[in-house]
Design a protein around this motif. Structure first.
Motif, PDB file in Angstrom:
ATOM      1  N   SER A 175      37.313  42.203  37.062  1.00  0.00           N
ATOM      2  CA  SER A 175      37.887  43.139  38.025  1.00  0.00           C
ATOM      3  C   SER A 175      38.607  42.428  39.177  1.00  0.00           C
ATOM      4  N   ALA A 206      37.205  40.243  41.411  1.00  0.00           N
ATOM      5  CA  ALA A 206      36.342  39.867  42.536  1.00  0.00           C
ATOM      6  C   ALA A 206      36.012  38.375  42.459  1.00  0.00           C
ATOM      7  N   TYR A 208      29.196  38.095  41.947  1.00  0.00           N
ATOM      8  CA  TYR A 208      30.553  38.241  42.469  1.00  0.00           C
ATOM      9  C   TYR A 208      30.576  39.122  43.696  1.00  0.00           C
ATOM     10  N   SER A 209      31.668  39.072  44.446  1.00  0.00           N
ATOM     11  CA  SER A 209      31.760  39.767  45.728  1.00  0.00           C
ATOM     12  C   SER A 209      31.712  41.289  45.594  1.00  0.00           C
ATOM     13  N   ASP A 210      32.026  41.823  44.429  1.00  0.00           N
ATOM     14  CA  ASP A 210      31.944  43.276  44.246  1.00  0.00           C
ATOM     15  C   ASP A 210      30.533  43.733  43.852  1.00  0.00           C
TER      16      ASP A 210
END
Length: 138
Positions: free
Chosen positions: A72, A74, A92-94
């Motif tokens: 995605s 991220a 991940y950041s998401d």
């Protein structure tokens, strides 16, 4: 962890030497052979598990499996490495996490451990059958 790995390695090596010596000196008690093989397979599984846990704790091969960005888009926020091989994940950041379990390492731990359990059961059955029955003796 390193000490347990060294002890497991030494135990597995001693078990292999014992099996070779047992095979050279017949008659071979099958329950005794099963007991020594349980020791070899159990120690081998413990050695591989300790090596994997030690290498992941030391920042071993696992971080190279993480992509800089997930599907995605991220970015990589962090790497969690706990209780190898049960939980090693790229976070991940998401908020998404991708867990990685190496199949070859899992097989190198689970197969010898399973064989050790199977041989322990077989050895117990063989030992019970080989024991003379005390029912007929008064």
């Amino acid at each position: 962890m390193a000490m347990l790995m060294l002890i497991s390695m030494a135990t597995a090596a001693a078990g292999i030497v014992t099996v070779v010596l047992m095979l050279d000196n017949p008659p071979l008690p099958l329950s005794g052979l099963c007991a020594v093989l349980v020791l070899v397979f159990g120690s081998s599984a413990a050695t591989v598990y300790c090596y994997g846990l030690f290498s992941v704790t030391a920042g071993g091969p696992f971080p190279e499996l993480c992509e800089d960005r997930n599907a995605s888009g991220a970015g990589l926020a962090g790497i969690e490495q706990e209780y190898w091989p049960l939980h090693s994940a790229c976070v991940y950041s998401d908020g998404a996490a991708v867990e990685h379990v190496s199949m070859s390492i899992n097989v190198l731990v689970c197969v010898p451990a399973g064989l050790a359990v199977l041989l322990a059961c077989a050895g117990a059955v063989l030992h019970r059958r080989a024991r003379p029955s005390s029912e007929g003796i008064s």
